[in-house]
Scaffold this active site. Structure first.
Site, short mmCIF file in Angstrom:
data_model
loop_
_atom_site.label_atom_id
_atom_site.label_comp_id
_atom_site.label_asym_id
_atom_site.label_seq_id
_atom_site.Cartn_x
_atom_site.Cartn_y
_atom_site.Cartn_z
N ASP A 5 0.86 -1.21 0.00
CA ASP A 5 0.00 0.00 0.00
C ASP A 5 0.89 1.25 0.00
O ASP A 5 0.72 2.18 -0.81
CB ASP A 5 -0.87 -0.04 1.26
CG ASP A 5 -2.05 0.92 1.23
OD1 ASP A 5 -2.73 1.03 2.25
OD2 ASP A 5 -2.26 1.56 0.18
N SER A 53 -2.96 -9.88 1.94
CA SER A 53 -3.12 -10.29 3.34
C SER A 53 -1.97 -11.08 3.93
O SER A 53 -2.01 -11.42 5.12
CB SER A 53 -4.41 -11.11 3.54
OG SER A 53 -5.52 -10.26 3.63
N THR A 54 -0.94 -11.41 3.15
CA THR A 54 0.13 -12.29 3.67
C THR A 54 1.26 -11.51 4.34
O THR A 54 2.25 -12.12 4.75
CB THR A 54 0.74 -13.16 2.53
OG1 THR A 54 1.42 -12.31 1.60
CG2 THR A 54 -0.33 -13.98 1.85
N GLY A 55 1.13 -10.21 4.46
CA GLY A 55 2.18 -9.43 5.14
C GLY A 55 1.70 -9.03 6.52
O GLY A 55 1.54 -9.88 7.42
N VAL A 56 1.41 -7.77 6.67
CA VAL A 56 0.94 -7.23 7.97
C VAL A 56 -0.27 -8.00 8.49
O VAL A 56 -0.44 -8.22 9.69
CB VAL A 56 0.58 -5.72 7.78
CG1 VAL A 56 -0.20 -5.16 8.95
CG2 VAL A 56 1.84 -4.92 7.56
N TYR A 57 -1.11 -8.47 7.57
CA TYR A 57 -2.35 -9.14 8.00
C TYR A 57 -2.15 -10.62 8.32
O TYR A 57 -3.09 -11.32 8.66
CB TYR A 57 -3.45 -8.94 6.95
CG TYR A 57 -4.10 -7.55 6.97
CD1 TYR A 57 -3.71 -6.60 7.91
CD2 TYR A 57 -5.06 -7.19 6.05
CE1 TYR A 57 -4.29 -5.34 7.94
CE2 TYR A 57 -5.64 -5.92 6.06
CZ TYR A 57 -5.24 -5.01 7.02
OH TYR A 57 -5.81 -3.76 7.04
N1 APR Z 1 5.37 -5.10 -4.70
C1 APR Z 1 4.75 -6.31 -4.57
N2 APR Z 1 4.46 -6.87 -3.38
C2 APR Z 1 4.82 -6.19 -2.27
C3 APR Z 1 5.47 -4.92 -2.32
C4 APR Z 1 5.75 -4.38 -3.61
N3 APR Z 1 6.34 -3.19 -3.76
N4 APR Z 1 5.69 -4.51 -1.03
C5 APR Z 1 5.23 -5.48 -0.23
N5 APR Z 1 4.71 -6.49 -0.95
C6 APR Z 1 4.13 -7.75 -0.51
C7 APR Z 1 4.51 -8.24 0.86
O1 APR Z 1 5.79 -8.87 0.85
C8 APR Z 1 3.39 -9.25 1.11
O2 APR Z 1 3.73 -10.50 0.52
O3 APR Z 1 2.72 -7.60 -0.46
C9 APR Z 1 2.19 -8.67 0.33
C10 APR Z 1 1.10 -8.10 1.21
O4 APR Z 1 1.69 -7.55 2.38
P1 APR Z 1 1.22 -6.12 2.97
O5 APR Z 1 1.62 -5.05 2.05
O6 APR Z 1 1.70 -6.07 4.38
O7 APR Z 1 -0.38 -6.19 2.93
P2 APR Z 1 -1.41 -6.99 3.85
O8 APR Z 1 -0.78 -8.15 4.55
O9 APR Z 1 -2.59 -7.21 2.98
O10 APR Z 1 -1.77 -5.93 4.99
C11 APR Z 1 -2.48 -4.78 4.60
O11 APR Z 1 -0.88 -3.34 5.59
O12 APR Z 1 0.29 -1.75 4.48
C12 APR Z 1 -0.79 -1.95 5.27
O13 APR Z 1 -2.34 -0.23 4.61
C13 APR Z 1 -2.08 -1.62 4.56
O14 APR Z 1 -3.36 -1.79 6.55
C14 APR Z 1 -3.04 -2.46 5.35
C15 APR Z 1 -2.25 -3.72 5.63
#
Ligand code: APR
Length: 168
Positions: A34, A117-121
């Site tokens: 994001d 959803s596989t990062g922060v979530y």
């Molecule tokens: N390009 C592609 N994928 C990316 C990038 C990028 N530039 N940056 C991060 N990612 C990947 C992460 O490695 C992960 O595998 O995107 C995936 C989703 O991770 P997050 O960005 O943390 O998103 P999510 O888990 O859905 O959490 C959403 O995090 O950033 C905040 O505002 C967002 O509150 C929301 C939450």
């Protein structure tokens, strides 16, 4: 029949009709992908997001791409993983289904997904990949305009998971 592709890299660098953003329900930007998308798109993206009134979990909304190479950004809100008993799988499936539907309805030809959803979530990566691949494969059977759908893995773990699953 749309072609499914897997790449490892930064989704903000892709020249496709739409990139999908893993946003939160406020649609006001954040960290992870994001944050990367908002940084690359510039302030116009946030300004348009502010007119959308947020987005429920599992749903998606589209904006222009501004300074991105992509023409559009489809913002979808993935579920936060709470152990699997809160309808997380169904909501994550909805993120893919609704994003695909918006793209095909707009007659877009190419789009790219991050691993929603596989990062922060904290959604388990393997399960998220199964859901993502199933939803995209099911959709390509009926897609009218989408010809290219790219899974973008930012980290090695996701890349290997998708590589194995897409091989079989
Ligand atoms: N390009 C592609 N994928 C990316 C990038 C990028 N530039 N940056 C991060 N990612 C990947 C992460 O490695 C992960 O595998 O995107 C995936 C989703 O991770 P997050 O960005 O943390 O998103 P999510 O888990 O859905 O959490 C959403 O995090 O950033 C905040 O505002 C967002 O509150 C929301 C939450």
């Amino acid at each position: 029949m749309a072609k499914l592709e897997l790449i490892k890299g930064d989704i903000t660098k892709l020249k496709v009709d739409a990139i999908v953003n893993a946003a939160n329900s406020l649609l006001q930007g954040g960290g992870g992908v994001d944050g990367a998308i908002h940084r690359a798109a510039g302030p116009g993206l946030l300004a348009e997001c502010k007119t959308l009134g947020g987005c429920p979990v599992g749903e998606a909304k589209i904006t222009s791409g501004y300074n991105l190479l992509a023409k559009f950004v489809i913002h979808t809100v993935g579920p936060i993983w709470h152990g699997g008993g809160n309808n997380e799988e169904h909501l994550l499936a909805g993120c893919y289904k609704n994003s695909l539907g918006i793209a095909d309805n707009l007659k877009l030809k190419s789009m790219a997904f991050p691993n929603i959803s596989t990062g922060v979530y904290r959604f388990p990566k393997e399960l998220a990949a199964d859901i993502a691949i199933k939803q995209v494969q099911d959709f390509t059977k009926k897609a009218e305009f989408l010809k290219q759908i790219i899974f973008v893995a930012f980290d090695e773990e996701n890349y290997e998971i998708y590589r194995e699953k897409l091989k079989s």
